[in-house]
Design a protein around this motif. Structure first.
Motif, PDB file in Angstrom:
ATOM      1  N   VAL A  35      -5.533  -0.237   8.289  1.00  0.00           N
ATOM      2  CA  VAL A  35      -6.530   0.539   7.540  1.00  0.00           C
ATOM      3  C   VAL A  35      -6.589   0.086   6.076  1.00  0.00           C
ATOM      4  CG1 VAL A  35      -7.063   2.869   6.676  1.00  0.00           C
ATOM      5  CG2 VAL A  35      -6.329   2.561   9.051  1.00  0.00           C
ATOM      6  N   VAL A  36      -5.444  -0.005   5.432  1.00  0.00           N
ATOM      7  CA  VAL A  36      -5.411  -0.365   4.012  1.00  0.00           C
ATOM      8  C   VAL A  36      -5.498  -1.890   3.835  1.00  0.00           C
ATOM      9  CG1 VAL A  36      -4.102  -0.199   1.847  1.00  0.00           C
ATOM     10  CG2 VAL A  36      -4.057   1.706   3.469  1.00  0.00           C
ATOM     11  N   LYS A 124       5.333   4.736   0.592  1.00  0.00           N
ATOM     12  CA  LYS A 124       6.121   5.824  -0.005  1.00  0.00           C
ATOM     13  C   LYS A 124       7.369   6.137   0.791  1.00  0.00           C
ATOM     14  CE  LYS A 124       2.566   7.152   2.440  1.00  0.00           C
ATOM     15  NZ  LYS A 124       1.143   7.337   2.378  1.00  0.00           N
ATOM     16  N   GLU A 209      -0.774   8.908   8.837  1.00  0.00           N
ATOM     17  CA  GLU A 209       0.242   7.857   8.989  1.00  0.00           C
ATOM     18  C   GLU A 209       0.231   7.376  10.439  1.00  0.00           C
ATOM     19  OE1 GLU A 209       2.195   6.631   6.273  1.00  0.00           O
ATOM     20  OE2 GLU A 209       0.538   7.756   5.445  1.00  0.00           O
ATOM     21  N   GLY A 321      -7.280   7.008   2.960  1.00  0.00           N
ATOM     22  CA  GLY A 321      -8.421   6.208   3.405  1.00  0.00           C
ATOM     23  C   GLY A 321      -8.277   4.776   2.949  1.00  0.00           C
ATOM     24  N   THR A 325      -7.441   3.619  -1.057  1.00  0.00           N
ATOM     25  CA  THR A 325      -6.047   3.184  -1.234  1.00  0.00           C
ATOM     26  C   THR A 325      -6.003   1.729  -1.682  1.00  0.00           C
ATOM     27  OG1 THR A 325      -5.437   4.760   0.476  1.00  0.00           O
ATOM     28  CG2 THR A 325      -3.781   3.111  -0.105  1.00  0.00           C
TER      29      THR A 325
HETATM   30  N1  LIG Z   1      -4.033   5.034   5.282  1.00  0.00           N
HETATM   31  C1  LIG Z   1      -3.948   5.649   4.110  1.00  0.00           C
HETATM   32  O1  LIG Z   1      -4.812   6.454   3.732  1.00  0.00           O
HETATM   33  C2  LIG Z   1      -2.832   5.357   3.186  1.00  0.00           C
HETATM   34  C3  LIG Z   1      -1.752   4.579   3.574  1.00  0.00           C
HETATM   35  N2  LIG Z   1      -0.722   4.333   2.714  1.00  0.00           N
HETATM   36  C4  LIG Z   1       0.385   3.520   3.119  1.00  0.00           C
HETATM   37  O2  LIG Z   1      -0.076   2.194   3.339  1.00  0.00           O
HETATM   38  C5  LIG Z   1       0.699   1.577   4.348  1.00  0.00           C
HETATM   39  C6  LIG Z   1      -0.220   1.077   5.444  1.00  0.00           C
HETATM   40  O3  LIG Z   1      -0.938   2.169   5.964  1.00  0.00           O
HETATM   41  P1  LIG Z   1      -2.157   1.941   6.953  1.00  0.00           P
HETATM   42  O4  LIG Z   1      -2.921   0.745   6.588  1.00  0.00           O
HETATM   43  O5  LIG Z   1      -2.842   3.254   7.023  1.00  0.00           O
HETATM   44  O6  LIG Z   1      -1.384   1.700   8.319  1.00  0.00           O
HETATM   45  P2  LIG Z   1      -1.905   0.925   9.616  1.00  0.00           P
HETATM   46  O7  LIG Z   1      -1.036   1.368  10.732  1.00  0.00           O
HETATM   47  O8  LIG Z   1      -3.377   1.080   9.747  1.00  0.00           O
HETATM   48  O9  LIG Z   1      -1.603  -0.593   9.233  1.00  0.00           O
HETATM   49  C7  LIG Z   1      -0.353  -1.180   9.280  1.00  0.00           C
HETATM   50  C8  LIG Z   1      -0.517  -2.533   9.936  1.00  0.00           C
HETATM   51  O10 LIG Z   1       0.694  -3.246   9.832  1.00  0.00           O
HETATM   52  C9  LIG Z   1       0.854  -3.942  11.039  1.00  0.00           C
HETATM   53  N3  LIG Z   1       2.257  -4.326  11.201  1.00  0.00           N
HETATM   54  C10 LIG Z   1       3.276  -3.577  11.660  1.00  0.00           C
HETATM   55  N4  LIG Z   1       4.409  -4.306  11.679  1.00  0.00           N
HETATM   56  C11 LIG Z   1       4.095  -5.525  11.229  1.00  0.00           C
HETATM   57  C12 LIG Z   1       4.828  -6.718  11.009  1.00  0.00           C
HETATM   58  N5  LIG Z   1       6.119  -6.789  11.291  1.00  0.00           N
HETATM   59  N6  LIG Z   1       4.183  -7.786  10.516  1.00  0.00           N
HETATM   60  C13 LIG Z   1       2.864  -7.729  10.249  1.00  0.00           C
HETATM   61  N7  LIG Z   1       2.107  -6.631  10.433  1.00  0.00           N
HETATM   62  C14 LIG Z   1       2.730  -5.544  10.916  1.00  0.00           C
HETATM   63  C15 LIG Z   1       0.352  -3.001  12.116  1.00  0.00           C
HETATM   64  O11 LIG Z   1       0.024  -3.705  13.281  1.00  0.00           O
HETATM   65  C16 LIG Z   1      -0.871  -2.409  11.425  1.00  0.00           C
HETATM   66  O12 LIG Z   1      -2.025  -3.178  11.663  1.00  0.00           O
HETATM   67  C17 LIG Z   1       1.714   2.630   4.800  1.00  0.00           C
HETATM   68  O13 LIG Z   1       2.901   2.464   4.063  1.00  0.00           O
HETATM   69  C18 LIG Z   1       1.056   3.935   4.414  1.00  0.00           C
HETATM   70  O14 LIG Z   1       1.980   4.967   4.197  1.00  0.00           O
HETATM   71  C19 LIG Z   1      -0.723   4.824   1.429  1.00  0.00           C
HETATM   72  C20 LIG Z   1      -1.756   5.579   0.986  1.00  0.00           C
HETATM   73  C21 LIG Z   1      -2.876   5.944   1.833  1.00  0.00           C
END
Ligand SMILES: NC(=O)C1=CN([C@@H]2O[C@H](COP(=O)(O)OP(=O)(O)OC[C@H]3O[C@@H](n4cnc5c(N)ncnc54)[C@H](O)[C@@H]3O)[C@@H](O)[C@H]2O)C=CC1
Ligand SMILES: N[C@@H](CC=O)C(=O)O
Ligand code: NA
Length: 450
Positions: A35-36, A124, A209, A321, A325
């Motif tokens: 997502v981010v 975080k 999350e 979102g 972010t």
């Molecule tokens: N979605 C949000 O609104 C917000 C998210 N965050 C933080 O941002 C970070 C990412 O969040 P999202 O993008 O929402 O999560 P997400 O789950 O959409 O994206 C994470 C990505 O990392 C990939 N991934 C997992 N292990 C991996 C590895 N070993 N090597 C490469 N890629 C790998 C997953 O396949 C996934 O595509 C988290 O730490 C979250 O807490 C912070 C603020 C807001």
């Protein structure tokens, strides 16, 4: 113009003697393309020229670490995708981690720092659990760790607390710092959705999350509270010292009653400094509809900061979102990149203060207690006496009648207390529940804000 002085005229950059020399591009590695991450990749591509002008050197995305390179990703050059995250971080100047979770995020960031890269993370969970390890490694390597996106998404709050208020004394922070739970509570109140349906919507919108338990059980907000409290009070607040309650015990009835008494239910993160130490807690609370936090709808976040000299400050915006972010992530990338171009480092961890973290049971709060009692004379006096016995005084009582089992009439009492400690309130509720005339304690909720 005086000899040697170089000034800008009409927005044109003056010739400082380096014009014509192409600046060395900075290599940016992206870990994670969810997502981010997908939005960070898009912004790096779409704003390439603007970012280069702001930094003084191009920011070249040199690779994106993913789990599966064959998954089609709109707008992402497949040639950038790699499953070799370790190799990627070793060939970058700035590493952006948006994988989430503790591992492999921690090892990859430490490797990046060890290889001399500055790092930007939105993680975080990792920072609250093991931030000091990252900060110490960055200190040793002389590189930056930036994490604006880790607290309240797009809202600039880390930078203001870490830098703008570094000359003040922060007294209290109260905020809505989890977009998912705010969205869920809002949907429960306005659309009458149940918790599970509202969580599914928050997931679909990219707010939650990877495991939404982190949101609804308050872990995400607790991590953010630990980070904010550590920055605000110049100390290390361990995650396990943050009192945490989520929203899973909040019922549709709680939400309806809240509205009928002029409140909304919000999940709050509170960090405060008292004469005895600091208290950091996350829990649902009733917020009066007259308070600005009550108007924070959907996945929006808001954070109030009270500092000794600055007074009250309020920060508001999108707390979750992809694009919001990514905006915070990109701001950090620009800061880290500027430090590289100009020389120097960003702010380092300040954790000199040695203050005790107080248990939540010591915190003073007002409460709203809802109980069902047998409707007969003298019951209200018994209940009031039980509260008084524990030193808890009543601010207001409201009574409504309902049909009980058989012909019995049941009185529903909604009592708002003056400030009391958690410990006193818990003992009071136990005593009240033990009274013969009390049929049920339907809910006990804190009340925050006047
Ligand atoms: N979605 C949000 O609104 C917000 C998210 N965050 C933080 O941002 C970070 C990412 O969040 P999202 O993008 O929402 O999560 P997400 O789950 O959409 O994206 C994470 C990505 O990392 C990939 N991934 C997992 N292990 C991996 C590895 N070993 N090597 C490469 N890629 C790998 C997953 O396949 C996934 O595509 C988290 O730490 C979250 O807490 C912070 C603020 C807001
Ligand atoms: N899951 C988090 C995302 C941002 O930190 C939230 O809902 O706030
Ligand atoms: Na932020």
């Amino acid at each position: 113009m005086e000899g040697g002085e170089v000034t800008a005229v009409d927005g044109v950059r003056p010739d400082d003697g380096t014009r014509g020399a192409a600046p060395t591009p900075l290599r940016v590695a992206l870990l994670g393309c969810g997502v981010v991450g997908s939005q960070v990749a898009r912004l790096l591509r779409e704003q390439h020229d603007d970012l280069a002008a702001r930094v003084g050197a191009p920011l070249d995305l040199v690779g994106i670490a993913v789990r599966d390179v064959d998954v089609p990703r709109e707008g992402v050059d497949p040639a950038l995708l790699t499953t070799d995250a370790e190799g990627l971080v070793a060939r970058a100047d700035i590493v952006v981690e948006v994988i989430g979770g503790l591992e492999p995020a921690r090892s990859l960031l430490l490797r990046a720092i060890g290889c001399g890269a500055s790092v930007v993370t939105a993680n975080k969970a990792l920072l609250a659990e093991d931030g000091p390890t990252l900060y110490a490694a960055a200190d040793a390597a002389g590189v930056d760790v930036y994490f604006e996106a880790a607290v309240a998404g797009a809202i600039p709050i880390v930078r203001p607390v870490r830098e703008s208020l570094a000359g003040d004394r922060v007294r209290r922070i109260v905020g809505i710092v989890n977009g998912t739970t705010n969205y869920v509570l809002d949907q429960m109140a306005t659309e009458r959705l149940d918790l599970d349906a509202a969580v599914a919507q928050a997931q679909a919108l990219g707010y939650a999350e990877a495991d939404p338990t982190a949101d609804v059980e308050g872990y995400d907000a607790a991590a953010k509270a630990a980070i904010l409290a550590s920055l605000a009070f110049h100390m290390r607040v361990p995650l396990e010292d943050v009192h945490r309650e989520g929203i899973t015990a909040i019922t549709a009835e709680d939400v309806t009653w809240a509205a009928s008494t002029g409140h909304v239910v919000k999940l709050l993160a509170i960090a405060e400094r008292t004469d005895d130490g600091v208290s950091v807690r996350v829990h649902p609370a009733l917020v009066p509809t007259t308070h600005p936090l009550s108007g924070v709808r959907g996945a929006f976040n808001a954070v109030f900061v009270e500092a000794e000299s600055a007074g009250e400050l309020m920060f508001y915006g999108r707390g979750a979102g992809g694009a919001p972010t990514a905006s915070a992530v990109l701001g950090d990338v620009v800061s880290a990149a500027r430090n590289r171009v100009l020389g120097g480092r960003g702010p380092v961890e300040s954790s000199y203060a040695d203050l005790p973290v107080l248990p939540a049971s010591a915190a003073l709060t007002r409460y709203q207690v809802r109980i069902d009692v047998v409707d007969r004379p003298g019951v209200l006096a018994q209940v009031a006496a039980a509260l008084a016995d524990h030193g808890v005084s009543i601010e207001a009582v409201r009574q409504s009648l309902a049909a009980g089992p058989g012909d019995a009439e049941v009185a529903h009492l909604v009592m708002t207390t003056h400030s009391a400690t958690d410990a006193a309130l818990a003992a009071t509720v136990e005593a009240v529940a033990g009274l013969d005339a009390v049929l049920a304690v339907r809910s006990v909720l804190r009340v925050e804000g006047n």
